[in-house]
Write a protein that holds these residues in place. Structure first.
Motif, PDB file in Angstrom:
ATOM      1  N   GLN A  81      31.629  36.066  41.101  1.00 17.71           N
ATOM      2  CA  GLN A  81      32.251  37.286  40.597  1.00 17.71           C
ATOM      3  C   GLN A  81      33.462  37.702  41.450  1.00 17.71           C
ATOM      4  OE1 GLN A  81      31.071  38.995  37.872  1.00 17.71           O
ATOM      5  NE2 GLN A  81      29.472  37.455  37.555  1.00 17.71           N
ATOM      6  N   TYR A  82      34.038  36.771  42.152  1.00 23.31           N
ATOM      7  CA  TYR A  82      35.048  37.121  43.147  1.00 23.31           C
ATOM      8  C   TYR A  82      36.233  37.863  42.512  1.00 23.31           C
ATOM      9  CZ  TYR A  82      38.021  36.696  47.269  1.00 23.31           C
ATOM     10  OH  TYR A  82      38.812  36.967  48.344  1.00 23.31           O
ATOM     11  N   THR A  83      36.768  37.333  41.431  1.00 16.62           N
ATOM     12  CA  THR A  83      37.939  37.967  40.812  1.00 16.62           C
ATOM     13  C   THR A  83      37.611  39.371  40.338  1.00 16.62           C
ATOM     14  OG1 THR A  83      38.758  35.816  40.097  1.00 16.62           O
ATOM     15  CG2 THR A  83      39.642  37.749  38.969  1.00 16.62           C
ATOM     16  N   ARG A  84      36.434  39.538  39.692  1.00 16.99           N
ATOM     17  CA  ARG A  84      36.042  40.852  39.192  1.00 16.99           C
ATOM     18  C   ARG A  84      35.859  41.853  40.333  1.00 16.99           C
ATOM     19  NH1 ARG A  84      33.670  42.271  34.329  1.00 16.99           N
ATOM     20  NH2 ARG A  84      33.482  40.064  33.794  1.00 16.99           N
ATOM     21  N   LEU A  85      35.221  41.406  41.446  1.00 13.18           N
ATOM     22  CA  LEU A  85      34.991  42.306  42.589  1.00 13.18           C
ATOM     23  C   LEU A  85      36.298  42.670  43.288  1.00 13.18           C
ATOM     24  CD1 LEU A  85      31.800  40.605  44.061  1.00 13.18           C
ATOM     25  CD2 LEU A  85      31.904  42.782  42.838  1.00 13.18           C
ATOM     26  N   VAL A  86      37.194  41.696  43.403  1.00 13.66           N
ATOM     27  CA  VAL A  86      38.484  41.981  44.038  1.00 13.66           C
ATOM     28  C   VAL A  86      39.276  42.971  43.185  1.00 13.66           C
ATOM     29  CG1 VAL A  86      40.715  40.977  44.659  1.00 13.66           C
ATOM     30  CG2 VAL A  86      38.602  39.840  45.335  1.00 13.66           C
ATOM     31  N   ARG A  87      39.197  42.824  41.849  1.00  7.27           N
ATOM     32  CA  ARG A  87      39.907  43.751  40.980  1.00  7.27           C
ATOM     33  C   ARG A  87      39.349  45.168  41.135  1.00  7.27           C
ATOM     34  NH1 ARG A  87      42.446  42.090  36.132  1.00  7.27           N
ATOM     35  NH2 ARG A  87      41.116  40.241  36.210  1.00  7.27           N
ATOM     36  N   LEU A  88      38.011  45.269  41.219  1.00  7.17           N
ATOM     37  CA  LEU A  88      37.389  46.577  41.420  1.00  7.17           C
ATOM     38  C   LEU A  88      37.870  47.221  42.717  1.00  7.17           C
ATOM     39  CD1 LEU A  88      35.264  48.780  40.800  1.00  7.17           C
ATOM     40  CD2 LEU A  88      33.551  47.308  41.911  1.00  7.17           C
ATOM     41  N   ALA A  89      37.862  46.438  43.803  1.00  5.46           N
ATOM     42  CA  ALA A  89      38.315  46.984  45.087  1.00  5.46           C
ATOM     43  C   ALA A  89      39.809  47.327  45.048  1.00  5.46           C
ATOM     44  CB  ALA A  89      38.030  45.982  46.204  1.00  5.46           C
ATOM     45  N   TYR A  90      40.595  46.476  44.425  1.00  7.74           N
ATOM     46  CA  TYR A  90      42.054  46.685  44.373  1.00  7.74           C
ATOM     47  C   TYR A  90      42.395  47.980  43.636  1.00  7.74           C
ATOM     48  CZ  TYR A  90      46.971  45.847  43.192  1.00  7.74           C
ATOM     49  OH  TYR A  90      48.332  45.960  43.036  1.00  7.74           O
TER      50      TYR A  90
END
Length: 660
Positions: free
Chosen positions: A27-36
């Motif tokens: 889920q790396y892309t989804r989690l990074v988008r959430l944090a970003y």
């Protein structure tokens, strides 16, 4: 009996970590988008990209040591993965807390979390997501105006498709106050954005994993590079100058640690414990503990060892007679390191020598190195070391077994000693140096007393004669007084002080000769002719650390004042006379009575049975003394006969003659 197996807590933790790592990767892309999208827009796009990646990569359970993991709400849906939910909660909690400033934190400083270095770190490149359309830009502006919790709720609702209740519980687990208000604000943003909200969030405008790279400002980087070199030069200059002001290496003094290869470093020096002196039968320099405030100053001690190993140009080196100047051996002991006055002082002992290294605190001169012998030192000759000399004053470091220190003047034997202040580490106040050759109006000495833990009521005198170790003064009384002959004792009695008052002014002539101890031996007394009173014959022996000693044979009469210098009637150099290896002595001198008649007087030590005189005067006398009429300055030879039949020659060459 149940045969089901329960996984251990250790095994469960390992599975959770593996599962959390798999979720982060998947889920790396989804989690990074959430944090970003949750991070504050004030960070800028480049910084938000790096922080978002860092927060997701630090989202493994237990990554923050000493912090409790966020409480993950119990899932109400049937299908959701609890590991995904807990990982999402940790990322969300970190992103929401990134811009939090503690109460009282200065507003012009970034929050504490923003100051922590986190991976990844990129030098020389700017990273930012690709630009989107006008709708995406407009959505980004709207999100920048709402709180971080509302942005997080907006992403969870629109992109992850979570129900409002779960979003509220996630925000609560991330320590958001008022999660319901954040959810309502997110719904208002979604209503304003329209039905295409999810497609906008999935666009490259908000994808922190699909980034572009550009170089940083090249001209600004060049200026910063030049500024960094300039700053490094200023720091290097300050590092060279400040230690000289604060007590380190003086300007212009080379660092011996860098220039001279040392056989060992400061951490390999021997250091004796503070109470070893009270529990050893060897009471000498080996029992001294390492004292001073700079015993842990490796730079100072390294410079001292370097100067001892290979003195740099300009170093003033003074090596006592018959003393080796070889580099420090492996068993070197640290005795002292501290600042005394305007100098830094280090004292060493290697079993055979004591060494003093002195460097000025400022650019006032060169360093000095003094090396002196100290083999076979004892409780008296290892009782003190000279630490500094300045303006005709000297300061001592006393041994740990010294319980009391006083000063007294040898020329005033009836005056009591004056107390001398000594610090807790044994450093004395400054005391006057004895005079050099010339006028002799006073002769200050130290009167020290040992602790009762090693010897009861043991007081003794030491005098400074220019070396590192003060000279031990002792006294041997006349035979026949009930005291064993030729057994030196401490020169603190009234009789000893009166005897030394007549000899004190001879001490300056022994300066810087490597003298270890001086003994005043009164070997004979004699009734003078024509009822002229009594005379006392004495032999003053100065014994050196290297073994040989010099003697002065002196003669004084009862008619002289209590402090009048005794007459020197003979001297000898590098002799065993007047020591335990030369216990027999005879001497003679001319003397003039009050009537004006001239006599030749002679006296010998207790084993003398007869005295013979030949030359201008011919005489033989049984016993230990002789008085015969003679010319004013007769050319005569005095010899003695010992009880075993041996013949004994007169000591050395004659002194001044013809005194009354």
């Amino acid at each position: 009996m149940s045969t089901s197996q329960r996984p251990s807590s250790k095994g469960s933790g390992r599975v959770a970590l593996d599962q959390a790592e798999a979720v982060i990767v998947d889920q790396y892309t989804r989690l990074v988008r959430l944090a970003y999208l949750t991070l504050p827009h004030s960070l800028g796009r480049h910084r938000r990209v790096l922080v978002a990646h860092a927060l997701v990569q630090r989202a493994l359970p237990g990554f923050r040591v000493g912090r409790a993991a966020p409480r993950v709400p119990e899932q109400r849906r049937v299908t959701p993965d609890p590991v995904v939910a807990s990982t999402r909660a940790r990322v969300l909690r970190s992103a929401l807390a990134h811009d939090h400033r503690p109460r009282g934190w200065p507003g012009f400083l970034p929050p504490p979390r923003a100051l922590r270095p986190m991976l990844p770190v990129v030098w020389g490149l700017r990273l930012f997501p690709r630009a989107g359309s006008t709708e995406e830009v407009a959505l980004g502006q709207v999100l920048a105006e709402v709180p971080a919790a509302a942005r997080a709720a907006f992403v969870l609702l629109q992109l992850d498709g979570l129900p409002r209740s779960e979003v509220a519980e996630l925000l609560s687990a991330a320590e958001v106050s008022g999660p319901e208000e954040a959810v309502r604000a997110a719904c208002d943003v979604a209503a304003a954005a329209g039905p295409a909200t999810e497609a906008l969030l999935r666009s490259r405008e908000f994808d922190a994993c699909s980034v572009q790279t550009r170089p940083t400002d090249l001209l600004r980087r060049r200026r910063r590079h030049q500024l960094a070199w300039l700053t490094a030069g200023i720091v290097a200059l300050c590092c060279a100058v400040l230690p000289a002001i604060l007590g380190g290496t003086p300007p212009g003094k080379p660092s011996r640690a860098a220039d001279v290869p040392l056989a060992f470093g400061p951490d390999e020096l021997l250091r004796t414990s503070g109470d070893a002196w009270a529990d050893t039968s060897r009471v000498d320099f080996t029992a001294w503990p390492a004292r001073g405030a700079r015993t842990d100053d490796d730079a100072l001690i390294t410079r001292a060892l370097g100067a001892w190993t290979d003195p740099p140009p300009g170093t003033q080196v003074d090596v006592a007679k018959a003393t080796s100047a070889e580099p420090p051996p492996q068993n070197t002991q640290l005795l002292y390191a501290d600042v005394v006055g305007r100098e830094a002082v280090v004292l060493f002992h290697d079993g055979r020598r004591v060494v003093r290294y002195v460097e000025p605190l400022a650019s006032l001169g060169d360093a000095t190195l003094d090396i002196s012998r100290s083999d076979e030192a004892d409780v008296t000759t290892a009782a003190a070391l000279v630490v500094s000399r300045e303006a005709d004053k000297v300061r001592y470091l006393t041994a740990p077994w010294i319980a009391e220190a006083r000063t007294r003047d040898l020329l005033t034997p009836e005056s009591p000693g004056r107390p001398l202040d000594v610090s807790d580490e044994g450093l004395t106040d400054a005391v006057p140096e004895p005079p050099g050759k010339g006028a002799c109006d006073s002769l200050p000495v130290l009167q020290l007393r040992s602790s009762s833990r090693i010897v009861e009521k043991h007081a003794f005198l030491v005098a400074d004669l220019g070396g590192l170790t003060p000279v031990h003064l002792s006294y041997t009384p006349l035979p026949g007084t009930g005291a064993p002959a030729r057994q030196p004792r401490e020169a603190t009695s009234s009789a000893a002080l009166r005897s030394w008052a007549h000899t004190a002014c001879q001490l300056p002539g022994l300066r810087e000769n490597g003298v270890r101890a001086v003994n005043q031996w009164e070997f004979a007394e004699q009734d003078l002719p024509e009822r002229g009173g009594r005379a006392v014959w004495s032999c003053t022996r100065s014994s050196t650390w290297r073994g040989p000693g010099d003697v002065l044979v002196q003669f004084r009469t009862s008619a002289a004042s209590p402090t009048a210098p005794a007459k020197v009637v003979g001297r000898a150099r590098s002799t065993a006379a007047c020591s335990r290896f030369g216990q027999h002595i005879v001497a003679g001198t001319p003397w003039t009575a009050a009537s004006g008649r001239h006599y030749l007087l002679a006296a010998g030590s207790r084993e003398v049975e007869g005295i013979d005189v030949t030359g201008d005067v011919e005489a033989t006398e049984r016993g230990r003394t002789l008085a015969v009429k003679a010319s004013k300055n007769p050319d005569a030879t005095v010899r003695a006969r010992l009880s075993d039949g041996e013949r004994l020659e007169e000591v050395g060459e004659r002194g001044v003659r013809g005194v009354r």
